[in-house]
Design an enzyme around this catalytic site. Sequence first.
Site, PDB file in Angstrom:
ATOM      1  CE  LYS A 144      -2.453   3.100   2.906  1.00 27.38           C
ATOM      2  NZ  LYS A 144      -2.730   3.470   4.305  1.00 27.38           N
ATOM      3  CG  ASP A 162      -7.570   3.040   2.165  1.00 26.17           C
ATOM      4  OD1 ASP A 162      -8.489   2.529   1.475  1.00 26.17           O
ATOM      5  OD2 ASP A 162      -7.600   4.228   2.538  1.00 26.17           O
TER       6      ASP A 162
END
Length: 263
Positions: A144, A162
């Site tokens: 991420k 996320d």
Amino acid sequence: MPDPAPAVKRRRRGVAARGVETDLGRTRRARRMLRALEEAFPHVYCELDFTNPLELSVATILSAQCTDKRVNEVTPALFARYRTAADYAGADREELEEFIRPTGFYRNKARSIQGLGAALVERYDGEVPQRLEDLVTLPGFGRKTANVVLGNAFGIPGLPVDTHFIRLVNRWKWTEATDAVRIEREVSRMLPRASWTDASHRIIFHGRRVCHARTAACGACVLADDCPSAGEAGPLEPVAAARLVAGPERDHLLELVGLGDQA
């Protein structure tokens, strides 16, 4: 004003009647929803403040279990004090912890940031690398964070996944996966590569403005016709749903669904 709820219900019945959605059908639906999000959020951006790749790397590490707003309150003083990877590598740990304490988990984050600085100095001449395979080896980095930095600091398409992203793509039945890496892989196959970075922003924006975790604004959502969870995640009644829409784009979002008088 006509109630959009019956149209949404008809679409949901139609989805159920077709049975299992094919991969091609899911891809077409995902791209249709992305086009609607592009109209809903034409101007998207990283909500973390930064001026260079190192600052974004540090800010993204700080954003774990913390709001972007709180991170942006902390980083001006932090970035003024520590300007280079070597500055972070050589930082006094207690001083660094005090700078970032308001973001929570500050001891672990300080360890990651100091380790990041040291790794950049030792392996990359103090510069943040521009390859995913290099970024994910850095302290404090996962896929991420790496994708956030690639897309927003270097303009290289990345698909950051996320909690908002996971929640929405599962509600939309784009994937049944719960693992972030698998979700990234499956969703990236459906969307054009050039759209990945902004698609992630748009999905996150939508999750914060409309498709809330507890109660989504289903009856005021531009995606309702293509969303299998419309009416299950939140109210379909337009006025009740309109009250749930938030953020600076609220007036525009309500206009798109014919609820401008509720703005």
